[in-house]
Design a protein around this motif. Sequence first.
Motif, PDB file in Angstrom:
ATOM      1  N   SER A 184       0.833  -1.200   0.000  1.00 40.07           N
ATOM      2  CA  SER A 184       0.000   0.000   0.000  1.00 40.07           C
ATOM      3  C   SER A 184       0.870   1.253   0.000  1.00 40.07           C
ATOM      4  O   SER A 184       2.056   1.211   0.344  1.00 40.07           O
ATOM      5  N   GLU A 186       0.489   3.591   2.058  1.00 40.40           N
ATOM      6  CA  GLU A 186       0.759   3.825   3.478  1.00 40.40           C
ATOM      7  C   GLU A 186       2.028   3.099   3.910  1.00 40.40           C
ATOM      8  O   GLU A 186       2.869   3.653   4.630  1.00 40.40           O
ATOM      9  N   HIS A 187       2.188   1.858   3.461  1.00 39.88           N
ATOM     10  CA  HIS A 187       3.393   1.084   3.764  1.00 39.88           C
ATOM     11  C   HIS A 187       4.618   1.731   3.112  1.00 39.88           C
ATOM     12  O   HIS A 187       5.688   1.834   3.728  1.00 39.88           O
ATOM     13  N   MET A 189       5.143   4.814   2.514  1.00 41.91           N
ATOM     14  CA  MET A 189       5.534   6.028   3.233  1.00 41.91           C
ATOM     15  C   MET A 189       6.336   5.728   4.505  1.00 41.91           C
ATOM     16  O   MET A 189       7.023   6.603   5.034  1.00 41.91           O
ATOM     17  N   GLU A 190       6.265   4.487   4.984  1.00 39.66           N
ATOM     18  CA  GLU A 190       7.016   4.103   6.180  1.00 39.66           C
ATOM     19  C   GLU A 190       8.471   3.763   5.857  1.00 39.66           C
ATOM     20  O   GLU A 190       9.297   3.614   6.763  1.00 39.66           O
ATOM     21  N   PHE A 215      -0.654  11.578   1.191  1.00 43.63           N
ATOM     22  CA  PHE A 215       0.654  11.140   1.694  1.00 43.63           C
ATOM     23  C   PHE A 215       1.754  12.133   1.296  1.00 43.63           C
ATOM     24  O   PHE A 215       2.436  11.947   0.280  1.00 43.63           O
TER      25      PHE A 215
END
Length: 296
Positions: A184, A186-187, A189-190, A215
Motif C-alpha cells: 500500500s 501507506e506502507h 511512506m514508512e 501522503f
Amino acid sequence: MVGKLDLYRIFNAVSRNKSFSKAAQELYMTQSAVSQAIAKLESELEIQLFHRTSRGVILTNEGNLLNEHVNSALGMINAAEDKILEFKELKTGQLRIGVGDTITRYFLLPYLEEFHIAYHGIKLNILNGTTTEIQDFIKSGKADVGICNLPIQDENLQVIPCREIQDIFVCGEKYKEITEKPISLEHLMELPLIFLEKKSNSRKYVESYLKKKGFPISPVFELGSYDLVLEFSKINLGIACVIKEFSKDYLESGSLYEIRLEEEVPKRSIGICYLKNVPLTSAAKKFVESIHNGQS
C-alpha cells in the motif's frame, strides 16, 4: 527595388554576352523585352549604358563602372541564395535542443546519433536544464526545441507527447522481501525514500500524486542526478522513485527490484515542445519528425 533588381540582372546578362539576342536566349526572354528593360534602366539612371554596333553592344564608361558593382552585388546575392539552399537542404546550420541529462542519456542519444549521421553539416547545440529551464530556453530564443518530462502547462508552447513512461519505486537486496506482493501507499511512506531534488519535474509529478492521496513525502535523500538515485538504492540506502523505462539495465541485471504498489502512479509522457507561433527551422522540423516518426 525588386523590379530594379530584375533590370540589373538583365543588364548583367547583356554585358556578359555583349549581345541583346544572346542575353535574351540565356534569360528565356524576347529580344524586344531585353531591349525595353535596358532602355528603362538607362532612363531611370539618366545615362547611356551601351554603345550599339553592328556586331553587338559594348559598355560605355558609365556602363563599365555600373557593371563592376552589379557583378559584385549579384555575386553576393547568388552566394546568399546558395547558402539559403544549403540551410533548406540541411547541409549547414545549427540545431539547439533543450534537454536534461536523464532524458538525453536514456532516450535522446539514438536520435541524436541518427540525425548527426544523416545531417552531419548541422551543428548540434545541447542546452542542459530542468523542464522549467528548458521552457525558458525556448521562450527566450536560446533553444529551437525542448525534450521534457510532461506534463507542462504553457499556452505559448506546442507540446507533442512522444513516449509514455511509468514512475515506479525500486530497492536493493536489503529490501527485496517487500517485492513479493503489492504494498500500500501507506506502507511505502514508512520506508526510507530516495527522490530527485524538488525542482525536478519527475519529482513534482510523483509528489503531487502522493499528496493528492493524502501522503506528503519526506525523503531521506534528495539527489540532483538520476544515476545517483539508482546507485543509492542499489547499495540499500533506501527506496528510490525512478522511471521504469530508464532503469531497465538495473532491473534486468537484478541490481534493483521493482516494488509493486496496490495503486500505481499514473503513467505520463516525455514530450517535444517548441513555440507555437514561430515556424521551426528546417533542421528543427526534421528533428521533431524523426522523433515523432520513431515513436509511431
